[in-house]
Scaffold this active site. Sequence first.
Site, PDB file in Angstrom:
ATOM      1  N   GLU A  71      -4.288   7.086  -3.542  1.00 24.03           N
ATOM      2  CA  GLU A  71      -4.904   6.654  -4.812  1.00 24.03           C
ATOM      3  C   GLU A  71      -6.383   7.047  -4.830  1.00 24.03           C
ATOM      4  OE1 GLU A  71      -4.368   2.428  -5.224  1.00 24.03           O
ATOM      5  OE2 GLU A  71      -2.205   2.559  -4.932  1.00 24.03           O
ATOM      6  N   HIS A  86      -1.506   0.149  -9.451  1.00 22.39           N
ATOM      7  CA  HIS A  86      -2.033  -0.799  -8.462  1.00 22.39           C
ATOM      8  C   HIS A  86      -2.629  -2.025  -9.167  1.00 22.39           C
ATOM      9  CE1 HIS A  86      -4.159  -1.225  -4.282  1.00 22.39           C
ATOM     10  NE2 HIS A  86      -3.883  -2.410  -4.824  1.00 22.39           N
ATOM     11  N   ARG A 132       0.861  -1.173   0.000  1.00 18.30           N
ATOM     12  CA  ARG A 132       0.000   0.000   0.000  1.00 18.30           C
ATOM     13  C   ARG A 132       0.901   1.227   0.000  1.00 18.30           C
ATOM     14  NH1 ARG A 132      -3.511  -2.982  -1.466  1.00 18.30           N
ATOM     15  NH2 ARG A 132      -5.479  -3.472  -0.429  1.00 18.30           N
TER      16      ARG A 132
HETATM   17  N1  LIG Z   1      -0.650  -4.232  -5.329  1.00 17.86           N
HETATM   18  C1  LIG Z   1      -1.567  -5.166  -5.374  1.00 17.86           C
HETATM   19  O1  LIG Z   1      -2.209  -5.378  -6.383  1.00 17.86           O
HETATM   20  C2  LIG Z   1      -1.813  -6.000  -4.166  1.00 17.86           C
HETATM   21  C3  LIG Z   1      -1.513  -5.533  -2.924  1.00 17.86           C
HETATM   22  N2  LIG Z   1      -1.710  -6.327  -1.829  1.00 17.86           N
HETATM   23  C4  LIG Z   1      -1.347  -5.792  -0.529  1.00 17.86           C
HETATM   24  O2  LIG Z   1      -0.113  -6.410  -0.147  1.00 17.86           O
HETATM   25  C5  LIG Z   1      -0.068  -6.552   1.246  1.00 17.86           C
HETATM   26  C6  LIG Z   1       0.257  -7.984   1.626  1.00 17.86           C
HETATM   27  O3  LIG Z   1      -0.756  -8.844   1.173  1.00 17.86           O
HETATM   28  P1  LIG Z   1      -0.908 -10.302   1.812  1.00 17.86           P
HETATM   29  O4  LIG Z   1       0.402 -10.954   1.898  1.00 17.86           O
HETATM   30  O5  LIG Z   1      -1.986 -10.972   1.073  1.00 17.86           O
HETATM   31  O6  LIG Z   1      -1.387  -9.915   3.268  1.00 17.86           O
HETATM   32  P2  LIG Z   1      -1.281 -10.811   4.579  1.00 17.86           P
HETATM   33  O7  LIG Z   1      -2.222 -10.216   5.552  1.00 17.86           O
HETATM   34  O8  LIG Z   1      -1.386 -12.247   4.254  1.00 17.86           O
HETATM   35  O9  LIG Z   1       0.201 -10.563   5.090  1.00 17.86           O
HETATM   36  C7  LIG Z   1       0.643  -9.360   5.610  1.00 17.86           C
HETATM   37  C8  LIG Z   1       1.858  -9.660   6.482  1.00 17.86           C
HETATM   38  O10 LIG Z   1       2.422  -8.405   6.877  1.00 17.86           O
HETATM   39  C9  LIG Z   1       2.935  -8.606   8.190  1.00 17.86           C
HETATM   40  N3  LIG Z   1       3.165  -7.325   8.851  1.00 17.86           N
HETATM   41  C10 LIG Z   1       2.264  -6.529   9.464  1.00 17.86           C
HETATM   42  N4  LIG Z   1       2.871  -5.450   9.985  1.00 17.86           N
HETATM   43  C11 LIG Z   1       4.185  -5.571   9.688  1.00 17.86           C
HETATM   44  C12 LIG Z   1       5.322  -4.775   9.957  1.00 17.86           C
HETATM   45  N5  LIG Z   1       5.240  -3.642  10.645  1.00 17.86           N
HETATM   46  N6  LIG Z   1       6.516  -5.195   9.481  1.00 17.86           N
HETATM   47  C13 LIG Z   1       6.636  -6.342   8.782  1.00 17.86           C
HETATM   48  N7  LIG Z   1       5.582  -7.157   8.503  1.00 17.86           N
HETATM   49  C14 LIG Z   1       4.375  -6.765   8.949  1.00 17.86           C
HETATM   50  C15 LIG Z   1       1.867  -9.445   8.877  1.00 17.86           C
HETATM   51  O11 LIG Z   1       2.380 -10.067  10.032  1.00 17.86           O
HETATM   52  C16 LIG Z   1       1.520 -10.428   7.767  1.00 17.86           C
HETATM   53  O12 LIG Z   1       2.297 -11.604   7.866  1.00 17.86           O
HETATM   54  C17 LIG Z   1      -1.420  -6.041   1.756  1.00 17.86           C
HETATM   55  O13 LIG Z   1      -1.294  -4.669   2.052  1.00 17.86           O
HETATM   56  C18 LIG Z   1      -2.323  -6.157   0.579  1.00 17.86           C
HETATM   57  O14 LIG Z   1      -3.380  -5.298   0.678  1.00 17.86           O
HETATM   58  C19 LIG Z   1      -2.135  -7.618  -1.920  1.00 17.86           C
HETATM   59  C20 LIG Z   1      -2.440  -8.129  -3.138  1.00 17.86           C
HETATM   60  C21 LIG Z   1      -2.396  -7.328  -4.351  1.00 17.86           C
HETATM   61  O1  LIG Z   2      -6.067  -7.523  -2.836  1.00 25.62           O
HETATM   62  C1  LIG Z   2      -5.568  -6.428  -2.574  1.00 25.62           C
HETATM   63  O2  LIG Z   2      -5.283  -6.060  -1.424  1.00 25.62           O
HETATM   64  C2  LIG Z   2      -5.294  -5.499  -3.681  1.00 25.62           C
HETATM   65  O3  LIG Z   2      -4.506  -4.600  -3.554  1.00 25.62           O
HETATM   66  C3  LIG Z   2      -6.076  -5.670  -4.943  1.00 25.62           C
HETATM   67  O4  LIG Z   2      -5.289  -6.065  -6.007  1.00 25.62           O
HETATM   68  C4  LIG Z   2      -6.782  -4.389  -5.228  1.00 25.62           C
HETATM   69  O5  LIG Z   2      -7.608  -4.503  -6.342  1.00 25.62           O
HETATM   70  P1  LIG Z   2      -8.955  -3.628  -6.453  1.00 25.62           P
HETATM   71  O6  LIG Z   2      -9.830  -4.106  -5.379  1.00 25.62           O
HETATM   72  O7  LIG Z   2      -8.592  -2.208  -6.174  1.00 25.62           O
HETATM   73  O8  LIG Z   2      -9.505  -3.896  -7.786  1.00 25.62           O
END
Ligand SMILES: NC(=O)C1=CN([C@@H]2O[C@H](COP(=O)(O)OP(=O)(O)OC[C@H]3O[C@@H](n4cnc5c(N)ncnc54)[C@H](O)[C@@H]3O)[C@@H](O)[C@H]2O)C=CC1
Ligand SMILES: O=C(O)C(=O)[C@H](O)COP(=O)(O)O
Length: 380
Positions: free
Chosen positions: A238, A255, A209
């Site tokens: 965003e 994103h 994020r």
């Molecule tokens: N750019 C994109 O299209 C996407 C972005 N995301 C974002 O990526 C991030 C990670 O996604 P997931 O792995 O699915 O989430 P998740 O919830 O499975 O993992 C997040 C991890 O971050 C760790 N964490 C929390 N605070 C922390 C800190 N201060 N320092 C280090 N680690 C910390 C947690 O302990 C957890 O293991 C989320 O913010 C999600 O919204 C996810 C998918 C797509």
């Molecule tokens: O799963 C997440 O977290 C993400 O960042 C998604 O890829 C965001 O996709 P939209 O919901 O904005 O289409």
Amino acid sequence: MSVLRIVFDENLVGVQETLEGIAECHAMPGRDIHQANLIDADALLVRSVTRVGAEMVAGTALRFVGTATAGYEHIDQQALAANAIAFSAAPGCNAVAVADYVLAAVVAVADFWERLAAGGSLGIVGYGHVGRRVQGMFAALGVRVLVHDPWLPEGEVPASASLDEVLSADVITLHTSLHDRSPWPSCGLLSQECLSRISADSLLINASRGEVIDQNALLAACENGTAPTLVLDVWYGEPSVSAQLLNHCALGSAHIAGYSQDAKWRGTQHILGAMARSCDLNLSGRLQHLPTLPVSLGSGASLADALRTLVSQVYDIREDDRLLREVVAQPDAAKGFDALRKQYRVRRELGAVLLQDDAGNAAVTALGGMLTQLQYGDGP
Ligand SMILES: NC(=O)C1=CN([C@@H]2O[C@H](COP(=O)(O)OP(=O)(O)OC[C@H]3O[C@@H](n4cnc5c(N)ncnc54)[C@H](O)[C@@H]3O)[C@@H](O)[C@H]2O)C=CC1
Ligand SMILES: O=C(O)C(=O)[C@H](O)COP(=O)(O)O
């Protein structure tokens, strides 16, 4: 029994197809969904751009809210619980797509892949669904990986490292969830002080994020020439994007790191399954996977060449960079950002790849080992 009424973000893939004939489905732009649209709805299915809070759900017939995304900071879960509304996100649905993004960035920018292959290190912040896939992918390619996740017991994190150690890696990639919980909040985690500890020779990737990095501090580092090489998929505030910051990026995107077709499909299927359980809907035979993707690498290539061939056949990160720069140069860039995401091309993911080549080739064997790390099996 009356037919289930569902309001859903029009950017969700596969809702109409899956629920054909068994539910009344109403698609809307995610940012335009308001309480008035939900009065008679049984279920609301969103992505990340719809803020679901107490006012949104009060006085509605909602029984279920689902977000087909990994992050769910846009959903007020307490408000849902107070109104007896069941909730599901789609944890991990797009983790492989984001891992693809990280690999595509590493092989596309300067000689970062060569540095990793020659004994350099990759530092991961956040060992959740995405962090695990990134770790598995690069470890399978023989890269030294360091991981920082203070929220997890050390024994659960391979090559667990301090934030300082991770920030000293050749490539640093951020995969923390966004939150402000003590003692390790992630909002503003890469403060001015943390940024000053990253070498200007490193590569910093953010596909978590935008708010995880102090954007003003990053801009200042860019202006005074101390910032690392940047690949940014996510932005502070965003759908606005800082044109000034984008100018300093080696690659920028709107994103879309998690935007493979597989991930979108998987996210929808995940929340539809949860909705079916909450609302007593029979979906048997309707939830399906996408087909595998046959890819041929040819023979005799080095690992670096084979890796670049593989990535180029699945995901072109430079195209996403080109598209973002085009919209940011236009007058209504925020609208363009949303439009880019809405009209995103169909992109498959490495987890779907089925290599067609002979595994006798060492590069093909190494890549085959990496690809098995990315397969999902039955669930997300
Ligand atoms: N750019 C994109 O299209 C996407 C972005 N995301 C974002 O990526 C991030 C990670 O996604 P997931 O792995 O699915 O989430 P998740 O919830 O499975 O993992 C997040 C991890 O971050 C760790 N964490 C929390 N605070 C922390 C800190 N201060 N320092 C280090 N680690 C910390 C947690 O302990 C957890 O293991 C989320 O913010 C999600 O919204 C996810 C998918 C797509
Ligand atoms: O799963 C997440 O977290 C993400 O960042 C998604 O890829 C965001 O996709 P939209 O919901 O904005 O289409």
